[in-house]
Design an enzyme around this catalytic site. Structure first.
Site, PDB file in Angstrom:
ATOM      1  N   ASP A  46       0.852  -1.191   0.000  1.00 39.39           N
ATOM      2  CA  ASP A  46       0.000   0.000   0.000  1.00 39.39           C
ATOM      3  C   ASP A  46       0.891   1.244   0.000  1.00 39.39           C
ATOM      4  OD1 ASP A  46      -2.343  -1.433   0.112  1.00 39.39           O
ATOM      5  OD2 ASP A  46      -2.719  -1.104   2.241  1.00 39.39           O
TER       6      ASP A  46
ATOM      7  N   ARG B 141      -0.937  -0.726  -8.743  1.00 35.38           N
ATOM      8  CA  ARG B 141      -2.312  -0.305  -8.428  1.00 35.38           C
ATOM      9  C   ARG B 141      -2.342   1.221  -8.472  1.00 35.38           C
ATOM     10  NH1 ARG B 141      -3.668  -1.383  -2.495  1.00 35.38           N
ATOM     11  NH2 ARG B 141      -3.957  -3.519  -3.169  1.00 35.38           N
TER      12      ARG B 141
HETATM   13  C1  LIG Z   1      -8.386  -1.360  -3.983  1.00 33.67           C
HETATM   14  C2  LIG Z   1      -8.028  -0.017  -3.444  1.00 33.67           C
HETATM   15  C3  LIG Z   1      -6.831   0.160  -2.785  1.00 33.67           C
HETATM   16  C4  LIG Z   1      -6.467   1.429  -2.311  1.00 33.67           C
HETATM   17  N1  LIG Z   1      -5.227   1.586  -1.765  1.00 33.67           N
HETATM   18  C5  LIG Z   1      -4.831   2.849  -1.430  1.00 33.67           C
HETATM   19  C6  LIG Z   1      -3.504   3.109  -1.008  1.00 33.67           C
HETATM   20  O1  LIG Z   1      -2.662   2.205  -0.897  1.00 33.67           O
HETATM   21  N2  LIG Z   1      -3.168   4.388  -0.700  1.00 33.67           N
HETATM   22  C7  LIG Z   1      -4.060   5.428  -0.812  1.00 33.67           C
HETATM   23  O2  LIG Z   1      -3.687   6.592  -0.555  1.00 33.67           O
HETATM   24  N3  LIG Z   1      -5.334   5.205  -1.196  1.00 33.67           N
HETATM   25  C8  LIG Z   1      -5.742   3.948  -1.501  1.00 33.67           C
HETATM   26  N4  LIG Z   1      -7.025   3.739  -1.918  1.00 33.67           N
HETATM   27  C9  LIG Z   1      -8.062   4.813  -1.742  1.00 33.67           C
HETATM   28  C10 LIG Z   1      -8.110   5.764  -2.915  1.00 33.67           C
HETATM   29  O3  LIG Z   1      -6.937   6.541  -2.955  1.00 33.67           O
HETATM   30  C11 LIG Z   1      -9.328   6.689  -2.832  1.00 33.67           C
HETATM   31  O4  LIG Z   1      -9.269   7.445  -1.663  1.00 33.67           O
HETATM   32  C12 LIG Z   1     -10.657   5.975  -2.872  1.00 33.67           C
HETATM   33  O5  LIG Z   1     -10.634   4.862  -3.716  1.00 33.67           O
HETATM   34  C13 LIG Z   1     -11.771   6.919  -3.383  1.00 33.67           C
HETATM   35  O6  LIG Z   1     -11.480   7.345  -4.682  1.00 33.67           O
HETATM   36  P1  LIG Z   1     -12.310   6.894  -5.994  1.00 33.67           P
HETATM   37  O7  LIG Z   1     -11.324   6.670  -7.079  1.00 33.67           O
HETATM   38  O8  LIG Z   1     -13.152   5.738  -5.678  1.00 33.67           O
HETATM   39  O9  LIG Z   1     -13.119   8.159  -6.435  1.00 33.67           O
HETATM   40  P2  LIG Z   1     -14.169   9.086  -5.669  1.00 33.67           P
HETATM   41  O10 LIG Z   1     -14.419  10.213  -6.592  1.00 33.67           O
HETATM   42  O11 LIG Z   1     -13.700   9.399  -4.281  1.00 33.67           O
HETATM   43  O12 LIG Z   1     -15.464   8.169  -5.536  1.00 33.67           O
HETATM   44  C14 LIG Z   1     -16.238   7.777  -6.656  1.00 33.67           C
HETATM   45  C15 LIG Z   1     -17.545   7.187  -6.140  1.00 33.67           C
HETATM   46  O13 LIG Z   1     -17.292   6.001  -5.380  1.00 33.67           O
HETATM   47  C16 LIG Z   1     -18.124   5.932  -4.229  1.00 33.67           C
HETATM   48  N5  LIG Z   1     -17.284   6.030  -3.019  1.00 33.67           N
HETATM   49  C17 LIG Z   1     -15.965   6.384  -2.961  1.00 33.67           C
HETATM   50  N6  LIG Z   1     -15.517   6.337  -1.687  1.00 33.67           N
HETATM   51  C18 LIG Z   1     -16.581   5.975  -0.932  1.00 33.67           C
HETATM   52  C19 LIG Z   1     -16.751   5.738   0.457  1.00 33.67           C
HETATM   53  N7  LIG Z   1     -15.755   5.868   1.326  1.00 33.67           N
HETATM   54  N8  LIG Z   1     -17.979   5.353   0.909  1.00 33.67           N
HETATM   55  C20 LIG Z   1     -19.003   5.177   0.050  1.00 33.67           C
HETATM   56  N9  LIG Z   1     -18.903   5.371  -1.293  1.00 33.67           N
HETATM   57  C21 LIG Z   1     -17.708   5.765  -1.773  1.00 33.67           C
HETATM   58  C22 LIG Z   1     -19.070   7.088  -4.323  1.00 33.67           C
HETATM   59  O14 LIG Z   1     -20.207   6.642  -5.036  1.00 33.67           O
HETATM   60  C23 LIG Z   1     -18.290   8.098  -5.150  1.00 33.67           C
HETATM   61  O15 LIG Z   1     -19.098   9.025  -5.805  1.00 33.67           O
HETATM   62  C24 LIG Z   1      -7.385   2.503  -2.441  1.00 33.67           C
HETATM   63  C25 LIG Z   1      -8.585   2.325  -3.119  1.00 33.67           C
HETATM   64  C26 LIG Z   1      -8.922   1.100  -3.622  1.00 33.67           C
HETATM   65  C27 LIG Z   1     -10.209   0.952  -4.369  1.00 33.67           C
END
Ligand SMILES: Cc1cc2nc3c(=O)[nH]c(=O)nc-3n(C[C@H](O)[C@H](O)[C@H](O)COP(=O)(O)OP(=O)(O)OC[C@H]3O[C@@H](n4cnc5c(N)ncnc54)[C@H](O)[C@@H]3O)c2cc1C
Length: 308
Positions: A134, A184
């Site tokens: 991560d 990722r």
């Molecule tokens: C598999 C995976 C691994 C990850 N690993 C890391 C990492 O190592 N380091 C790091 O900094 N970040 C990590 N993240 C988190 C990432 O950086 C984002 O903060 C997170 O995925 C939200 O961004 P988004 O691309 O989904 O877009 P967004 O624009 O935030 O969300 C798009 C849509 O997804 C839904 N959604 C998003 N978040 C939520 C929530 N919390 N609750 C409910 N609905 C939600 C909503 O419908 C939203 O409109 C990871 C995410 C995933 C999916």
């Protein structure tokens, strides 16, 4: 503003006690965390692996205690042995935060984290699965990528996470787009200053697409970690136009978020991996999930006020 406050609270001891003790918290945590122990999380892994892939995170981060770092390594070793025993290792890998295995320990922290991560990789190799590192806040990126390089000498399948909100990430994508590299790509979950990161959502999204283009055009294996419908569809289009088949990249989403969409992607024959956290150190992870979605915060705040 709200996001910044919540992400600051994610690092505060006082807020931690307040949130952990609130009666309303348990139900909300259960939406994002599969269980407080490995045993209680395994049924979710079994259910998910029927049509999706999984990456498991033994929750914990920022440890300043060498004994706790050791306990985390032991927990991952037990997890990997259990995945092997249950016949799940082909569909489930693990995600590791280097700060949970010693990266921030004073003195030799980085060396300890490397050795501890190496032990987890050995356990993963024995089980027949993989490890993804991560990515945490921007101060850890050089150290994490350095440890990745060391680990990949012996375990070329170790994956890394790159965060599209950082200015440096397009260049990091280029560096990590070679054959065998598993990356990722996510937007990024920490509160970063404007000196190193885009803070505007549209700018982060544009950076994500630029980074995705680099990864999809490269020789590695892109892992598209986003719930954003627009980015999910751009990823599919880029993969198709770049001649990538369904086995040449994967989508990733978090446990408890957009479950119907996860199933829809899997039904289309595309690879869909779910990030499944478990354990009792859920506070930091939970607060980052709250910060991502204002509706979560409003609901949580209302429940805190009405239920005490
Ligand atoms: C598999 C995976 C691994 C990850 N690993 C890391 C990492 O190592 N380091 C790091 O900094 N970040 C990590 N993240 C988190 C990432 O950086 C984002 O903060 C997170 O995925 C939200 O961004 P988004 O691309 O989904 O877009 P967004 O624009 O935030 O969300 C798009 C849509 O997804 C839904 N959604 C998003 N978040 C939520 C929530 N919390 N609750 C409910 N609905 C939600 C909503 O419908 C939203 O409109 C990871 C995410 C995933 C999916």
């Amino acid at each position: 503003m709200l996001r910044t406050t919540l992400l600051a609270a994610a690092r505060s001891r006082t807020c931690r006690t307040l949130v952990e003790c609130a009666p309303v918290t348990r139900g909300l945590v259960a939406k994002y965390v599969a269980g407080s122990t490995l045993e209680s999380a395994l049924p979710a892994v079994e259910r998910l692996t029927a049509d999706r892939l999984v990456t498991l995170d033994h929750l914990g981060e920022d440890t300043r205690d060498a004994g706790q770092a050791q306990d985390t390594v032991d927990a991952y070793s037990r997890l990997l042995a259990e995945l092997d025993r249950a016949g799940l290792a082909e569909r489930a890998e693990v995600s590791v935060k280097l700060s949970a295995v010693g990266q921030f320990l004073p003195g030799d922290g980085e060396k300890i984290a490397l050795e501890n991560a190496r032990r987890i990789c050995e356990a993963a190799a024995a089980a027949g699965t993989t490890v993804t590192l991560d990515m945490e806040d921007h101060t850890t990126v050089d150290s994490t990528l350095g440890i990745l390089t060391e680990l990949r000498t012996d375990f070329p399948w170790v994956g890394a996470v790159l965060q599209a909100y950082l200015h440096r990430t397009q260049a990091d994508c280029r560096d990590l787009s070679g054959a065998g590299s598993r990356v990722r790509l996510c937007k990024g979950a920490y509160d970063e200053p404007a000196s190193v990161a885009y803070r505007d959502k549209a700018e982060v999204d544009r950076s994500y697409v630029r980074c995705l283009r680099v990864l999809m055009a490269g020789q590695g294996y892109p892992m598209v970690a986003s719930h954003d419908p627009r980015l999910v569809s751009i990823a599919g289009a880029l993969a198709e136009s770049g001649g990538r088949g369904p086995g040449d990249y994967e989508h990733q989403m978090l446990y408890g978020i957009r479950e119907n969409e996860q199933r829809r992607i899997a039904e289309q024959g595309r690879r869909m991996r779910v990030y499944v956290p478990y354990g009792d150190e859920w506070y930091g992870y939970f607060m980052r999930r709250l910060a991502e979605r204002p509706a979560n915060v409003a609901f949580f705040a209302r429940s805190l006020l009405t239920n005490g």
